[in-house]
Design an enzyme around this catalytic site. Structure first.
Site, mmCIF file in Angstrom:
data_model
loop_
_atom_site.group_PDB
_atom_site.id
_atom_site.type_symbol
_atom_site.label_atom_id
_atom_site.label_comp_id
_atom_site.label_asym_id
_atom_site.label_seq_id
_atom_site.Cartn_x
_atom_site.Cartn_y
_atom_site.Cartn_z
ATOM 1 C CG ASP A 198 -1.803 -1.159 1.405
ATOM 2 O OD1 ASP A 198 -3.021 -0.990 1.472
ATOM 3 O OD2 ASP A 198 -1.281 -2.293 1.468
ATOM 4 C CB THR A 239 -5.298 -3.808 2.405
ATOM 5 O OG1 THR A 239 -5.026 -2.790 1.459
ATOM 6 C CG2 THR A 239 -4.051 -4.062 3.228
#
Ligand SMILES: Nc1ncnc2c1ncn2[C@@H]1O[C@H](COP(=O)(O)O)[C@@H](O)[C@H]1OP(=O)(O)O
Ligand SMILES: [Mg+2]
Ligand SMILES: [Mg+2]
Ligand SMILES: [Mg+2]
Length: 301
Positions: free
Chosen positions: A48, A116
């Site tokens: 990320d 995620t």
């Protein structure tokens, strides 16, 4: 010369493909560097962080006057590799609608890694990289990269990019037309709650699929595996929905909150989609009509 909009899209497609390589490399390194940001399954990994840095630096180096807003709020990194290039197949298109849109009016919403929680659990096909382009508060352009597309079918052709522009169309996807009247809904698997479930139940679906990621679920709707993405929760943010919305709009679909309101993507808006999310390929109003009053009352737009 192509418009700023087409050049930005051509560049974003290549940037997302470069970002996908970074995501795959971090996955294969085995060290995801997971941080818990607090709240319900609200995680961040090395991927990320690295991808947001890459996307931000790449876009800003080529388009310094537009606004970039990203989920992870990474600082601009001047040392990042910004030489992703442009996708020629995007530049070949023509769409005069955006010829007069200056860079200053463009807001780019970046979700460097969507899904995620699923990424950390190895559900790799739920993961996408989202670059959404807004003008005058409206989602108009989008890139969705699925870095692990095909990962269960051997290593060839790993990953793919879907992109779209309202008024032009969307490219890189394949639809299997579902039987008429079918109602398969798709929703969260890691951010569920009572209201989310109540909303789904009151729609009397044939089936409910639970998968991660806003980008992934929009693709399931686009490709005909599900008939509507229904999320009666304020958990999704503008970077989750901007690219999916633009791509859906480009092919005649829709994405709104549960009241049917358009989502505003101006640079000064609050990040959460407090009215929830409903996305469809067709028959949007039919799904909106089935949202129960209790859900409408709880999700204030
Ligand atoms: N409660 C929440 N907290 C943080 N992120 C959320 C929440 N609900 C949804 N999201 C974001 O919206 C995406 C779609 O939701 P879901 O997968 O639950 O259907 C998630 O992958 C996550 O994006 P991200 O993975 O980029 O943080
Ligand atoms: Mg997140
Ligand atoms: Mg997301
Ligand atoms: Mg994310």
């Amino acid at each position: 010369m192509a418009s700023t909009m087409l050049r930005l899209l051509a560049s974003s497609v290549r940037i997302a493909e470069r970002a996908a390589e970074v995501v795959r490399d971090i996955m294969h390194s085995g060290d995801l560097g997971i941080i818990d940001k607090g709240g319900q399954r609200n995680l961040q990994t090395k991927a990320d962080r690295a991808v947001e840095k890459l996307i931000r630096a790449s876009i800003v180096s080529q388009f310094p006057k537009l606004t970039v807003i990203g989920e992870e709020d990474e600082k601009l990194d001047a040392s990042a590799d910004v030489k992703a290039g442009v996708d020629p197949s995007v530049l070949e298109k023509e769409c005069a609608l955006y010829n007069d849109v200056p860079e200053e009016k463009i807001v780019v919403w970046v979700d460097p890694l969507d899904g995620t929680a699923e990424f950390t659990e190895g559900l790799l096909d739920h993961v996408t990289i989202l670059i959404g382009i807004a003008v005058d508060g409206k989602a108009v352009g989008g890139v969705i990269n699925q870095p692990f597309f095909n990962y269960q079918n051997g290593k060839s052709n790993l990953g793919r990019t879907i992109w779209g522009l309202v008024g032009l169309g969307a490219f890189g996807w394949n639809r299997t037309e579902p039987p008429t009247g079918r109602k398969i809904l798709i929703t969260t698997r890691s951010h569920s709650n009572e209201l989310v479930n109540l909303c789904l139940e009151s729609m009397s679906p044939d089936k409910v699929l639970r998968q991660g990621g806003a980008g992934n679920k929009a693709l399931r709707v686009l490709e005909g595996e599900a008939d509507a993405y229904v999320f009666a929760s304020p958990g999704c943010k503008k970077w989750d929905t901007c690219a999916p919305e633009a791509i859906l709009l480009a092919i005649g679909g829709d994405l709104t909150d549960v009241h049917g309101n358009k989502i505003c993507y101006d640079s000064n808006v609050k990040f959460p989609n407090t009215g929830g999310v409903i996305a469809t390929y067709r028959n949007h109003q039919e799904i909106l009509d089935k949202v129960p009053q209790v859900v409408r009352d709880k999700l204030i737009a």
